[in-house]
Design an enzyme around this catalytic site. Sequence first.
Site, short mmCIF file in Angstrom:
data_model
loop_
_atom_site.label_atom_id
_atom_site.label_comp_id
_atom_site.label_asym_id
_atom_site.label_seq_id
_atom_site.Cartn_x
_atom_site.Cartn_y
_atom_site.Cartn_z
N ASP A 100 131.12 -35.81 11.04
CA ASP A 100 129.78 -35.54 10.52
C ASP A 100 129.82 -34.16 9.86
OD1 ASP A 100 126.90 -35.90 10.28
OD2 ASP A 100 127.07 -37.16 12.06
N ASP A 201 125.35 -35.33 6.45
CA ASP A 201 124.00 -35.29 6.97
C ASP A 201 122.99 -34.86 5.90
OD1 ASP A 201 122.53 -35.37 9.64
OD2 ASP A 201 121.93 -33.38 8.93
N GLU A 257 124.17 -39.37 3.83
CA GLU A 257 122.90 -39.82 4.39
C GLU A 257 121.82 -39.43 3.39
OE1 GLU A 257 120.06 -39.37 8.31
OE2 GLU A 257 120.96 -37.64 7.35
N HIS A 333 122.18 -43.36 15.47
CA HIS A 333 121.59 -42.53 16.54
C HIS A 333 120.15 -42.12 16.23
CE1 HIS A 333 122.87 -39.88 13.40
NE2 HIS A 333 122.19 -38.89 13.95
N ASP A 334 119.66 -42.42 15.04
CA ASP A 334 118.27 -42.08 14.68
C ASP A 334 117.35 -43.29 14.70
OD1 ASP A 334 119.01 -39.43 14.16
OD2 ASP A 334 119.47 -39.87 12.06
#
Length: 560
Positions: A100, A201, A257, A333-334
């Site tokens: 990430d 991210d 993302e 994870h979101d």
Amino acid sequence: MAETHAWWKEAVIYQIYPRSFMDANGDGIGDLAGITQRIPYLSKLGVDVVWLSPVYASPNDDNGYDISDYRAIMKDFGTMEDFDTLLAAAHKAGIKIVMDLVVNHTSDEHAWFIESRKSCTNPYRDYYIWRDGKDGKEPNNWESCFSGPAWQYDEATGQYYLHLFSKKQVDLNWENPRVRDEVYDLMTFWCDKGIDGFRMDVISMISKDQRFPDGPVKPDGYGDFSPYCISGPRVHEFLQEMNQRVLSKYDLLTVGEAAGVTIDEAKKYARSDGKELGMVFQFEHVGSGNGKGSIVEKWTTGKPKLRNVRAILNKWQTELEGCAWNSLYWDNHDQPRCVSMFGNDAPEYRVRSAKMLATCLHMMKGTPYIYQGEELGMTNTHFKGLDDCRDVEEKNAWQQFVVDQKRVSPETMLACFDNMARDNARTPMQWDASKNAGFPNYTEINAASEISDPDSVFHYYQKLIKLRHEHEIIVYGRFVPLLEDDSSIYAYAREQGGQKLLVACNWTKDEAPCTLFEGVNGTELISNYKEHKKGALQPYEARVILLKGSLSEGAVGAAD
Ligand code: GLC
Ligand code: CA
């Protein structure tokens, strides 16, 4: 147009949220040594790549998405030696590692920010975005993604700094070439270690409109920053520079993302000439339950409807054809757990609907991502009160909507949490029936029991992954939507060089009329039912048929 081949287009990715994956030393927190221990599990599942949510040093205001040192490992997770061991063990097992990359912001505890806030003339001042207040208030009306103003006043210098997320996640100033150099350097550090890619991210937010205008006012009274920060003025210039300086020197998987990204923008980020990124995560389909019944934006008890989800995904499938590459995901994870969100987590439907959703996604065109526990059909959790929440987004939303603005009752907010909260995805990975006490359904849903059950969700995912590896049409075939008005069925075909694959999924708990397979002569590649019904799909039934006559020799052998 023939698609250029690439390893990352043919791969299946598995996302690990290290904190809740596997705890090797028994301190209650997942760690790198735990991931290393579970490599045989990942090999058994058959995934090609692991994406690690952040493992860097962090005070954990947002579980590692607030980095204080990009070249060090978070103490809770282990040491750099543990990382090197993991990387070597993964590579030995033929699994690549994607990191990430969180460079829209750093932690307020990063050395750069500690310097930056000291004085207006500090050499690091311009690493971040500082502005004077306006009439004794914030420089503009922007709301942070985690509630409240996106600006924080700092006593030491009497100015405000920008934070699009929590106030401990300070936005970097990408206008400053020194900041960009720092980012490229730290990326090079990890590439030289031998990692295989980056998940970037909120990369669509790195370039801000330098006029910092007020945004359109939202129902909660704050302004929306998106017109000025999402795919901002210089984002493509920055990514092309990053590509030239770093990415182009290695053979990497890159996925950005990109919340709020449009198709036209995605075509630029994920352009097939490779000048920016490999692919982006778009968000339209996972936000499609919002709206009616919603309190404020994401806080809703609503569920997505087949019609909306299908229209969105079909649009992405057809419009990126030949000019950009899709990423495919239900979960991360979101997001809440997909079987609870898009499927049906009632005991009688959980397994079937989890397999149906997996089929629907994994037969599409793009690179599929599996989030830890999704391959077990793990479900949302239940929040009894604020004490059950760990996530900064949940805590801040509670403070704003329940406590300060009193717009929402505690009961309603908890119902929204049960539906939407990020902590739904962050409960411990359910390895077996002996651990994870506190998360009620681990005795029924766990990896150990699913591995020993050939009909489990786990084995179904294993088979989907294998099929993708065996049939080029699943990777590269053109996507053709079917039955676009059907109220129950999501159907499509894939076509490549005279071959054709038919996919149909019943998204409901009722039998649905379906004549798609009548008179069709082909090989069934996978289904979540052993027996089929003529003229109908059974509740949550999914079927995939490779048409005969369209088969090449190799594909016949592989399918049987
Ligand atoms: C991304 C991450 C999310 C994080 C946010 C801020 O959306 O996926 O977990 O909170 O960025 O870094
Ligand atoms: Ca641990």
